[in-house]
Scaffold this motif. Structure first.
Motif, PDB file in Angstrom:
ATOM      1  N   VAL A  85       1.497  -2.418  25.376  1.00  0.00           N
ATOM      2  CA  VAL A  85       2.630  -2.775  24.513  1.00  0.00           C
ATOM      3  C   VAL A  85       3.558  -1.561  24.427  1.00  0.00           C
ATOM      4  CG1 VAL A  85       3.367  -3.616  22.257  1.00  0.00           C
ATOM      5  CG2 VAL A  85       1.172  -4.353  23.188  1.00  0.00           C
ATOM      6  N   PRO A  86       4.440  -1.387  25.397  1.00  0.00           N
ATOM      7  CA  PRO A  86       5.348  -0.239  25.391  1.00  0.00           C
ATOM      8  C   PRO A  86       6.201  -0.186  24.123  1.00  0.00           C
ATOM      9  CG  PRO A  86       5.413  -1.347  27.516  1.00  0.00           C
ATOM     10  CD  PRO A  86       4.627  -2.228  26.582  1.00  0.00           C
ATOM     11  N   GLY A  87       6.328   1.013  23.564  1.00  0.00           N
ATOM     12  CA  GLY A  87       7.173   1.227  22.412  1.00  0.00           C
ATOM     13  C   GLY A  87       6.542   0.898  21.078  1.00  0.00           C
ATOM     14  N   TRP A  88       5.227   0.648  21.046  1.00  0.00           N
ATOM     15  CA  TRP A  88       4.584   0.230  19.803  1.00  0.00           C
ATOM     16  C   TRP A  88       4.709   1.224  18.649  1.00  0.00           C
ATOM     17  CZ3 TRP A  88       0.721   2.982  17.548  1.00  0.00           C
ATOM     18  CH2 TRP A  88      -0.027   3.836  18.341  1.00  0.00           C
ATOM     19  N   PRO A  89       4.713   2.546  18.873  1.00  0.00           N
ATOM     20  CA  PRO A  89       4.796   3.432  17.713  1.00  0.00           C
ATOM     21  C   PRO A  89       6.110   3.335  16.939  1.00  0.00           C
ATOM     22  CG  PRO A  89       3.901   4.621  19.567  1.00  0.00           C
ATOM     23  CD  PRO A  89       4.456   3.325  20.094  1.00  0.00           C
TER      24      PRO A  89
ATOM     25  N   ALA B 273       6.409  -4.694  14.689  1.00  0.00           N
ATOM     26  CA  ALA B 273       5.930  -5.935  15.304  1.00  0.00           C
ATOM     27  C   ALA B 273       5.091  -5.635  16.545  1.00  0.00           C
ATOM     28  CB  ALA B 273       7.106  -6.839  15.666  1.00  0.00           C
ATOM     29  N   LYS B 274       5.543  -4.668  17.352  1.00  0.00           N
ATOM     30  CA  LYS B 274       4.775  -4.281  18.538  1.00  0.00           C
ATOM     31  C   LYS B 274       3.464  -3.624  18.139  1.00  0.00           C
ATOM     32  CE  LYS B 274       8.615  -3.756  21.740  1.00  0.00           C
ATOM     33  NZ  LYS B 274       9.320  -2.850  22.656  1.00  0.00           N
ATOM     34  N   GLU B 275       3.503  -2.806  17.088  1.00  0.00           N
ATOM     35  CA  GLU B 275       2.270  -2.163  16.627  1.00  0.00           C
ATOM     36  C   GLU B 275       1.259  -3.217  16.180  1.00  0.00           C
ATOM     37  OE1 GLU B 275       0.586   1.211  13.541  1.00  0.00           O
ATOM     38  OE2 GLU B 275       2.746   0.953  13.742  1.00  0.00           O
ATOM     39  N   ALA B 276       1.707  -4.249  15.498  1.00  0.00           N
ATOM     40  CA  ALA B 276       0.815  -5.331  15.073  1.00  0.00           C
ATOM     41  C   ALA B 276       0.200  -6.036  16.276  1.00  0.00           C
ATOM     42  CB  ALA B 276       1.575  -6.326  14.200  1.00  0.00           C
ATOM     43  N   ARG B 277       0.989  -6.187  17.359  1.00  0.00           N
ATOM     44  CA  ARG B 277       0.475  -6.843  18.573  1.00  0.00           C
ATOM     45  C   ARG B 277      -0.629  -6.029  19.233  1.00  0.00           C
ATOM     46  NH1 ARG B 277       5.935  -8.289  20.606  1.00  0.00           N
ATOM     47  NH2 ARG B 277       5.549  -6.788  22.250  1.00  0.00           N
TER      48      ARG B 277
ATOM     49  N   ASP C  59       8.900   7.647  22.262  1.00  0.00           N
ATOM     50  CA  ASP C  59       8.252   8.417  23.323  1.00  0.00           C
ATOM     51  C   ASP C  59       8.319   9.906  23.012  1.00  0.00           C
ATOM     52  OD1 ASP C  59       9.220   6.408  26.174  1.00  0.00           O
ATOM     53  OD2 ASP C  59       7.332   6.511  25.099  1.00  0.00           O
ATOM     54  N   GLN C  60       9.473  10.354  22.534  1.00  0.00           N
ATOM     55  CA  GLN C  60       9.637  11.770  22.261  1.00  0.00           C
ATOM     56  C   GLN C  60       9.016  12.171  20.930  1.00  0.00           C
ATOM     57  OE1 GLN C  60      13.618  11.037  22.788  1.00  0.00           O
ATOM     58  NE2 GLN C  60      13.158  10.636  24.915  1.00  0.00           N
ATOM     59  N   ASP C  61       8.931  11.250  19.982  1.00  0.00           N
ATOM     60  CA  ASP C  61       8.445  11.561  18.646  1.00  0.00           C
ATOM     61  C   ASP C  61       6.935  11.463  18.516  1.00  0.00           C
ATOM     62  OD1 ASP C  61      11.096  11.857  17.940  1.00  0.00           O
ATOM     63  OD2 ASP C  61      11.253   9.857  17.084  1.00  0.00           O
ATOM     64  N   LEU C  62       6.272  10.808  19.414  1.00  0.00           N
ATOM     65  CA  LEU C  62       4.840  10.598  19.299  1.00  0.00           C
ATOM     66  C   LEU C  62       4.080  11.862  19.679  1.00  0.00           C
ATOM     67  CD1 LEU C  62       2.717   8.433  18.619  1.00  0.00           C
ATOM     68  CD2 LEU C  62       2.560   7.998  21.064  1.00  0.00           C
ATOM     69  N   THR C  63       3.289  12.355  18.748  1.00  0.00           N
ATOM     70  CA  THR C  63       2.417  13.501  19.006  1.00  0.00           C
ATOM     71  C   THR C  63       0.980  12.996  18.985  1.00  0.00           C
ATOM     72  OG1 THR C  63       2.154  14.020  16.662  1.00  0.00           O
ATOM     73  CG2 THR C  63       4.030  15.049  17.823  1.00  0.00           C
ATOM     74  N   MET C  64       0.057  13.823  19.441  1.00  0.00           N
ATOM     75  CA  MET C  64      -1.340  13.436  19.406  1.00  0.00           C
ATOM     76  C   MET C  64      -1.775  13.199  17.957  1.00  0.00           C
ATOM     77  SD  MET C  64      -4.748  15.110  21.112  1.00  0.00           S
ATOM     78  CE  MET C  64      -4.533  16.694  20.357  1.00  0.00           C
ATOM     79  N   THR C  65      -1.320  14.044  17.049  1.00  0.00           N
ATOM     80  CA  THR C  65      -1.658  13.872  15.634  1.00  0.00           C
ATOM     81  C   THR C  65      -1.165  12.525  15.126  1.00  0.00           C
ATOM     82  OG1 THR C  65      -1.608  16.252  15.270  1.00  0.00           O
ATOM     83  CG2 THR C  65      -1.358  14.839  13.325  1.00  0.00           C
ATOM     84  N   LYS C  66       0.075  12.192  15.424  1.00  0.00           N
ATOM     85  CA  LYS C  66       0.648  10.914  14.973  1.00  0.00           C
ATOM     86  C   LYS C  66      -0.087   9.737  15.609  1.00  0.00           C
ATOM     87  CE  LYS C  66       3.558   8.145  12.987  1.00  0.00           C
ATOM     88  NZ  LYS C  66       3.131   7.596  11.711  1.00  0.00           N
ATOM     89  N   LEU C  67      -0.448   9.864  16.864  1.00  0.00           N
ATOM     90  CA  LEU C  67      -1.182   8.804  17.550  1.00  0.00           C
ATOM     91  C   LEU C  67      -2.486   8.503  16.819  1.00  0.00           C
ATOM     92  CD1 LEU C  67      -1.439   6.968  20.094  1.00  0.00           C
ATOM     93  CD2 LEU C  67      -2.602   8.885  21.187  1.00  0.00           C
TER      94      LEU C  67
END
Length: 106
Positions: free
Chosen positions: A16-20, A24-28, A68-76
């Motif tokens: 699901v690209p772009g989920w973070p 709606a994508k995160e829920a999927r 894509d640029q905002d996602l860090t391992m911590t945030k993941l």
């Protein structure tokens, strides 16, 4: 599920690209993750990030998405935890460390 089978939950952004960056994508993506945990049990599931191998494309291989640029391992891993916190501390410990320790014998 067969007792010897374990599930490593990783590379979710490929599904699901772009989920973070999109609720709606995160829920999927959250829904099947919880389904897998329900089927296998926390003792046979583990979260993984493939960081840094997939660090720059953890949520997708599509460039130009702000998340894509905002996602860090911590945030993941904070996102992963938010999906499973309701399962309780023991299950979370299995999902984030004990399952991998047992599976990889470390």
């Amino acid at each position: 599920a067969l007792s010897q089978v374990h599930c490593k939950m990783s590379m979710l952004g490929r599904a699901v690209p772009g989920w973070p960056g999109d609720a709606a994508k995160e829920a999927r993506i959250r829904s099947p993750v919880l389904e897998v945990i329900a089927m296998f049990g926390a003792e046979r599931c583990m979260f993984s990030s493939n960081w840094h191998i997939d660090g720059s494309v953890s949520n997708s291989d599509v460039s130009g998405l702000a998340s894509d640029q905002d996602l860090t391992m911590t945030k993941l891993f904070e996102n992963f935890y938010s999906w499973v916190a309701h399962l309780g501390e023991e299950d979370c410990t299995w999902l984030f460390s004990k399952s991998a320790e047992k599976f990889y014998r470390i």
